[in-house]
Scaffold this motif. Sequence first.
Motif, PDB file in Angstrom:
ATOM      1  N   PHE A 162      29.290  61.964  60.102  1.00 52.95           N
ATOM      2  CA  PHE A 162      29.328  62.920  59.502  1.00 52.95           C
ATOM      3  C   PHE A 162      29.961  62.873  58.210  1.00 52.95           C
ATOM      4  O   PHE A 162      30.541  61.905  57.946  1.00 52.95           O
ATOM      5  CB  PHE A 162      29.936  64.217  60.386  1.00 52.95           C
ATOM      6  N   VAL A 197      41.543  66.552  58.474  1.00 56.80           N
ATOM      7  CA  VAL A 197      41.919  68.008  58.970  1.00 56.80           C
ATOM      8  C   VAL A 197      41.348  69.084  57.934  1.00 56.80           C
ATOM      9  O   VAL A 197      40.670  69.996  58.567  1.00 56.80           O
ATOM     10  CB  VAL A 197      43.234  68.168  59.393  1.00 56.80           C
ATOM     11  N   ARG A 347      24.644  63.770  76.188  1.00 55.60           N
ATOM     12  CA  ARG A 347      23.524  63.311  75.982  1.00 55.60           C
ATOM     13  C   ARG A 347      22.871  63.337  77.558  1.00 55.60           C
ATOM     14  O   ARG A 347      21.633  63.463  77.739  1.00 55.60           O
ATOM     15  CB  ARG A 347      23.490  61.805  75.316  1.00 55.60           C
ATOM     16  N   SER A 413      29.470  72.081  73.239  1.00 54.90           N
ATOM     17  CA  SER A 413      30.258  72.594  72.306  1.00 54.90           C
ATOM     18  C   SER A 413      29.176  73.809  71.891  1.00 54.90           C
ATOM     19  O   SER A 413      28.112  73.801  71.785  1.00 54.90           O
ATOM     20  CB  SER A 413      30.594  71.610  71.205  1.00 54.90           C
ATOM     21  N   THR A 415      28.762  74.628  68.639  1.00 52.24           N
ATOM     22  CA  THR A 415      27.971  74.435  67.465  1.00 52.24           C
ATOM     23  C   THR A 415      28.212  72.997  67.058  1.00 52.24           C
ATOM     24  O   THR A 415      29.312  72.321  67.254  1.00 52.24           O
ATOM     25  CB  THR A 415      28.565  75.181  66.419  1.00 52.24           C
ATOM     26  N   VAL A 420      31.277  77.416  62.574  1.00 54.17           N
ATOM     27  CA  VAL A 420      31.612  78.816  63.242  1.00 54.17           C
ATOM     28  C   VAL A 420      31.657  79.829  62.327  1.00 54.17           C
ATOM     29  O   VAL A 420      30.920  81.033  62.857  1.00 54.17           O
ATOM     30  CB  VAL A 420      32.829  78.357  63.875  1.00 54.17           C
ATOM     31  N   MET A 428      34.692  81.076  70.106  1.00 52.86           N
ATOM     32  CA  MET A 428      35.728  80.208  70.088  1.00 52.86           C
ATOM     33  C   MET A 428      36.860  80.089  71.266  1.00 52.86           C
ATOM     34  O   MET A 428      37.130  79.198  71.802  1.00 52.86           O
ATOM     35  CB  MET A 428      36.681  80.068  68.790  1.00 52.86           C
ATOM     36  N   MET A 440      45.784  75.201  66.268  1.00 47.57           N
ATOM     37  CA  MET A 440      45.165  75.462  65.056  1.00 47.57           C
ATOM     38  C   MET A 440      45.720  76.279  63.942  1.00 47.57           C
ATOM     39  O   MET A 440      45.659  76.282  62.898  1.00 47.57           O
ATOM     40  CB  MET A 440      43.518  75.417  65.578  1.00 47.57           C
ATOM     41  N   LEU A 458      36.264  81.646  61.461  1.00 51.66           N
ATOM     42  CA  LEU A 458      36.764  80.405  62.369  1.00 51.66           C
ATOM     43  C   LEU A 458      37.362  80.846  63.541  1.00 51.66           C
ATOM     44  O   LEU A 458      36.961  80.464  64.542  1.00 51.66           O
ATOM     45  CB  LEU A 458      37.325  79.524  61.630  1.00 51.66           C
TER      46      LEU A 458
ATOM     47  N   ASN B 107      27.762  57.721  79.233  1.00 49.61           N
ATOM     48  CA  ASN B 107      28.506  58.530  78.093  1.00 49.61           C
ATOM     49  C   ASN B 107      29.389  57.684  77.238  1.00 49.61           C
ATOM     50  O   ASN B 107      29.866  58.124  76.507  1.00 49.61           O
ATOM     51  CB  ASN B 107      28.900  59.859  78.453  1.00 49.61           C
ATOM     52  N   GLN B 108      29.562  56.380  77.606  1.00 53.09           N
ATOM     53  CA  GLN B 108      30.142  55.211  77.082  1.00 53.09           C
ATOM     54  C   GLN B 108      31.771  55.945  76.836  1.00 53.09           C
ATOM     55  O   GLN B 108      31.933  55.862  75.869  1.00 53.09           O
ATOM     56  CB  GLN B 108      29.554  55.125  75.860  1.00 53.09           C
ATOM     57  N   LEU B 182      43.288  68.055  72.329  1.00 53.26           N
ATOM     58  CA  LEU B 182      42.902  67.624  70.973  1.00 53.26           C
ATOM     59  C   LEU B 182      41.425  66.654  71.015  1.00 53.26           C
ATOM     60  O   LEU B 182      41.580  65.983  71.855  1.00 53.26           O
ATOM     61  CB  LEU B 182      44.001  66.918  70.197  1.00 53.26           C
ATOM     62  N   LEU B 186      32.634  65.224  72.506  1.00 58.47           N
ATOM     63  CA  LEU B 186      31.308  65.209  71.716  1.00 58.47           C
ATOM     64  C   LEU B 186      31.664  64.958  70.451  1.00 58.47           C
ATOM     65  O   LEU B 186      32.620  65.430  69.814  1.00 58.47           O
ATOM     66  CB  LEU B 186      30.628  66.356  72.348  1.00 58.47           C
ATOM     67  N   PRO B 187      30.629  64.935  69.681  1.00 56.25           N
ATOM     68  CA  PRO B 187      30.674  64.654  68.073  1.00 56.25           C
ATOM     69  C   PRO B 187      30.838  65.978  67.324  1.00 56.25           C
ATOM     70  O   PRO B 187      30.199  67.008  67.787  1.00 56.25           O
ATOM     71  CB  PRO B 187      29.470  63.990  67.838  1.00 56.25           C
ATOM     72  N   ASN B 188      31.432  65.944  66.375  1.00 62.79           N
ATOM     73  CA  ASN B 188      31.825  67.122  65.439  1.00 62.79           C
ATOM     74  C   ASN B 188      31.957  68.378  65.976  1.00 62.79           C
ATOM     75  O   ASN B 188      31.339  69.612  65.715  1.00 62.79           O
ATOM     76  CB  ASN B 188      30.338  67.374  64.588  1.00 62.79           C
ATOM     77  N   ALA B 189      33.143  68.526  66.825  1.00 64.55           N
ATOM     78  CA  ALA B 189      33.479  69.774  67.425  1.00 64.55           C
ATOM     79  C   ALA B 189      34.021  70.909  66.499  1.00 64.55           C
ATOM     80  O   ALA B 189      34.687  70.390  65.432  1.00 64.55           O
ATOM     81  CB  ALA B 189      34.577  69.640  68.405  1.00 64.55           C
ATOM     82  N   PRO B 190      33.715  72.213  66.702  1.00 63.35           N
ATOM     83  CA  PRO B 190      34.366  73.074  65.815  1.00 63.35           C
ATOM     84  C   PRO B 190      35.865  73.108  65.724  1.00 63.35           C
ATOM     85  O   PRO B 190      36.545  72.448  66.636  1.00 63.35           O
ATOM     86  CB  PRO B 190      33.902  74.505  66.250  1.00 63.35           C
ATOM     87  N   GLY B 191      36.141  73.792  64.637  1.00 61.41           N
ATOM     88  CA  GLY B 191      38.003  73.897  64.605  1.00 61.41           C
ATOM     89  C   GLY B 191      38.524  72.796  63.808  1.00 61.41           C
ATOM     90  O   GLY B 191      37.673  71.776  63.416  1.00 61.41           O
ATOM     91  N   TYR B 192      39.745  72.589  63.702  1.00 57.59           N
ATOM     92  CA  TYR B 192      40.319  71.446  62.713  1.00 57.59           C
ATOM     93  C   TYR B 192      40.429  70.309  63.694  1.00 57.59           C
ATOM     94  O   TYR B 192      40.423  70.261  64.962  1.00 57.59           O
ATOM     95  CB  TYR B 192      41.815  72.063  62.664  1.00 57.59           C
ATOM     96  N   ASP B 193      39.993  69.087  63.008  1.00 54.32           N
ATOM     97  CA  ASP B 193      40.202  67.917  63.655  1.00 54.32           C
ATOM     98  C   ASP B 193      41.612  67.557  64.141  1.00 54.32           C
ATOM     99  O   ASP B 193      42.433  66.810  63.244  1.00 54.32           O
ATOM    100  CB  ASP B 193      39.445  66.776  62.726  1.00 54.32           C
ATOM    101  N   LEU B 194      42.366  68.165  65.037  1.00 55.43           N
ATOM    102  CA  LEU B 194      43.721  67.872  65.247  1.00 55.43           C
ATOM    103  C   LEU B 194      43.866  66.445  65.902  1.00 55.43           C
ATOM    104  O   LEU B 194      44.808  65.833  65.667  1.00 55.43           O
ATOM    105  CB  LEU B 194      44.303  68.893  65.980  1.00 55.43           C
ATOM    106  N   GLY B 196      42.415  63.608  64.930  1.00 55.31           N
ATOM    107  CA  GLY B 196      42.275  62.936  63.874  1.00 55.31           C
ATOM    108  C   GLY B 196      43.928  62.990  63.060  1.00 55.31           C
ATOM    109  O   GLY B 196      44.477  62.042  62.863  1.00 55.31           O
TER     110      GLY B 196
END
Lengths: 487, 487
Positions: A162, A197, A347, A413, A415, A420, A428, A440, A458, B107-108, B182, B186-194, B196
């Motif tokens: 991404f 972030v 998946r 998830s 989205t 959001v 959420m 958050m 959000l 799902n590796q 945190l 799954l990829p690209n979850a909503p909300g802040y990337d805590l 990370g």
Amino acid sequence: MDSQLTPAVLSELRHILGERGLIIAANQLQTYECDGLTAFRVPPAAVVLPESTEQVQKILRVCHRERIPFVARGSGTGLSGGALPTEGSIVIGLSRMNRILSIDIPNQQITVQPGVINSNVTAAVSPQGYFYAPDPSSQTVCSIGGNIAENAGGAHCLKYGFTVTHVLEMTVVLPDGDIVTLGSKLPNAPGYDLAGVFIGSEGTLGVATEMTLRIMRKPETVQVILAAFNTISAAAQSVSDVIASCQLPAAMEIMDRLSIEAAELSVHPNYPACEALLLIELDGPQGEVDLQMAVVIDICKRNGAWETRLAVDENARFLVWKGRKAAFAAAGRLSPNYIVQDGVIPRTALPVVLEKLNAMAAGENLRVTNVFHAGDGNLHPIILYDRNNPGEEERAIDLSLRILDVCVEAGGSITGEHGVGREKQCSMSYMFADPDLETMQRLRRSFDPLNLSNPDKLFPTPRICGERSRGAYAPHSLETSGIAEVF
Amino acid sequence: MDSQLTPAVLSELRHILGERGLIIAANQLQTYECDGLTAFRVPPAAVVLPESTEQVQKILRVCHRERIPFVARGSGTGLSGGALPTEGSIVIGLSRMNRILSIDIPNQQITVQPGVINSNVTAAVSPQGYFYAPDPSSQTVCSIGGNIAENAGGAHCLKYGFTVTHVLEMTVVLPDGDIVTLGSKLPNAPGYDLAGVFIGSEGTLGVATEMTLRIMRKPETVQVILAAFNTISAAAQSVSDVIASCQLPAAMEIMDRLSIEAAELSVHPNYPACEALLLIELDGPQGEVDLQMAVVIDICKRNGAWETRLAVDENARFLVWKGRKAAFAAAGRLSPNYIVQDGVIPRTALPVVLEKLNAMAAGENLRVTNVFHAGDGNLHPIILYDRNNPGEEERAIDLSLRILDVCVEAGGSITGEHGVGREKQCSMSYMFADPDLETMQRLRRSFDPLNLSNPDKLFPTPRICGERSRGAYAPHSLETSGIAEVF
């Protein structure tokens, strides 16, 4: 509630931005009252059009002093209402900050302003043989700033990741007007990963005004294959098998029968008529792609593909993608109205989840067509309905929300890539536990203690969501939003 | 300053952890008074050895109530003093939380506790043909929890990315005892990337007690080539050319003449004697690797490589890496004492920076040997000196700090993978502007308002750094830290 915009404040903004940079006429403000989620509309109190980081800083200093909420806006193509104005807010339109500032080919980097259109980044480095990887389908109109706000993806993020993977460093104006540098042009910088972030924070932490992006060498060759299956499950199994085989295709997409039909009606891509079409794109050096393609075709055939068709040239490849990208808009050929949903599941859960969705749709006597970023488990169910049939829109909205429930229950998830924003903020709390959301919020307050930067988005709020409501959802239609092609 | 550890608090901790889970005897506490940076030593007030998330939660609740600082510790192999106790603190040793909780091959993913040793993750999934990619050289002894704290890398992070790329979801106990999730499976979850922001936060935001990691399919084949050059610049140019050619090798390392000699003396890898040795590893399907290797060899030859030697089998490959991994420890064969530095520069700046380093070393009449993660621009200059020569240690320390200055001035960074911790906290203000550091501090306070979680690390403080000092640096030696092989 635009009382904070006193004549003195307006005069100050005019002084900062010049006459051309401030919009307050009601008819001109209309353009900014919604983004791609046209069901929600709020006119802003004013729109400012800065041209530099310094102007953004001055604007935010005024907003901070006067406690005026602000909403940054790129091209306004978002589908979740992320750029919807808050009542009484100033919209900061970044379209004039559209300069490419520098290109560094040896270090594979480009520095741009936030209003630069996504596809213009690739255009700027294409002569030297490079490209910018994130490719939301709206890439010819959406802005890099908006991409950062939403952590935009696209069909090729399966292989390339991404937006967050491709933004190295940003200049950000914080809600109090301080200017900071987040991220680093080099890997693994010390300190907290604040760039990570900020990206995907949907405009709630400040305004990015300059960004250094990673550019990549164009692959020597690109090949696309279409594989026709009798069941979605067989196509999904092929996707899992390809990934388990240690191949990483550039893209893997599944379309079901209805979406194939819609695409045929719309742009005539001449897809094989089947229950499930799997589209796999491979890229890289010619020799490698040839080797990989043989493995991919073998996997598809073992899973029952009765046709595997290679797009023979650039034109054929273009047509394959045109059909896929038109899938949403093409739903209008099948039905007067429709809702595009965006959810993610593991998946491996695809067959089970699809069975549930189909049963739910049948129970409501509604048709649902599906296109998937299958490699990522990102579903885009499209719920078809006719607003003129009494009660049908309500049932369609309800179904689209229950589809999200099924995604979350399957470990997924709400989205995958649309964000959001305003649309799903009430969902959420269905996905996150209270301490997760509170953590958050604490982070948000550490950037924006006065809650001025795109507030009321959000996160669920009692005002918008009630005590425990999931759904302030409203359908959006691509015809009305004016976006022709969106994933 | 261990007054907070009253008999009542100790009794409470004993109740939570059992007799075996609490260490207060001075001789037993010695083990925990430093990590791999042995120059700094502070005995903790107590050590606790929890076995579950719930126990960690109870410990942090006690610490929060009593205002007792705590420091989480994995295997204690860190090189920057990240696990150094704060005075009066409780060390939370996570070595007993060493269970693999679940494995999900389709799902590796694998879910583990933080005390699991890095190489044991790969061992757990190796029979099914998978591996865990991050490979710090200490991987046979370092823990996943420590890897997360430091965002650990390794030679192969060039292709596969740092730890942050491979951690999907974590259970984290916050400094107030709240338990949060945190990240996302799954990829690209909503909300802040805590997730990370937590990864690489060096223990300052809480304690991770459970983590789901991405595992990858083992490549079909792995090949290593050694290329001998007459100059570092020629080897560095080859690295740039390989990357620009759209190849992504698994690893690219450069060793200079002195480090080659040291490796020969130590583990006899039979490297070609040359000014600059470039080691390139390729992995993937056999056919692809064969194609890529031909391109790589061609690039090396065009840049003047006078020998390109393919490691013919698994044993030869093992020996090549053994030599590279032994390079630091082997410096002890060249000199009684040495300092290992860790900095990052833009790849393209390598020739200029090296010239500067050599001139600086010559000016101090000191020898400096170099090994590089060349693909990432990560330098590991090793400064050789003899403590018995009056003033030489001081000059070596000063030189090692000035090397960091050169890295920062070249647009680089004060650490590539060893972390900031206690060692380089005073250098942070040399690299970051005050608003950048203040933004990080605001984030820190949002997680840990009482400043209990590994306090006095990562950021400069007046107490440790003075008003504007860069250097609280002290040399560490691998002999004394007992770590045999570290990058």
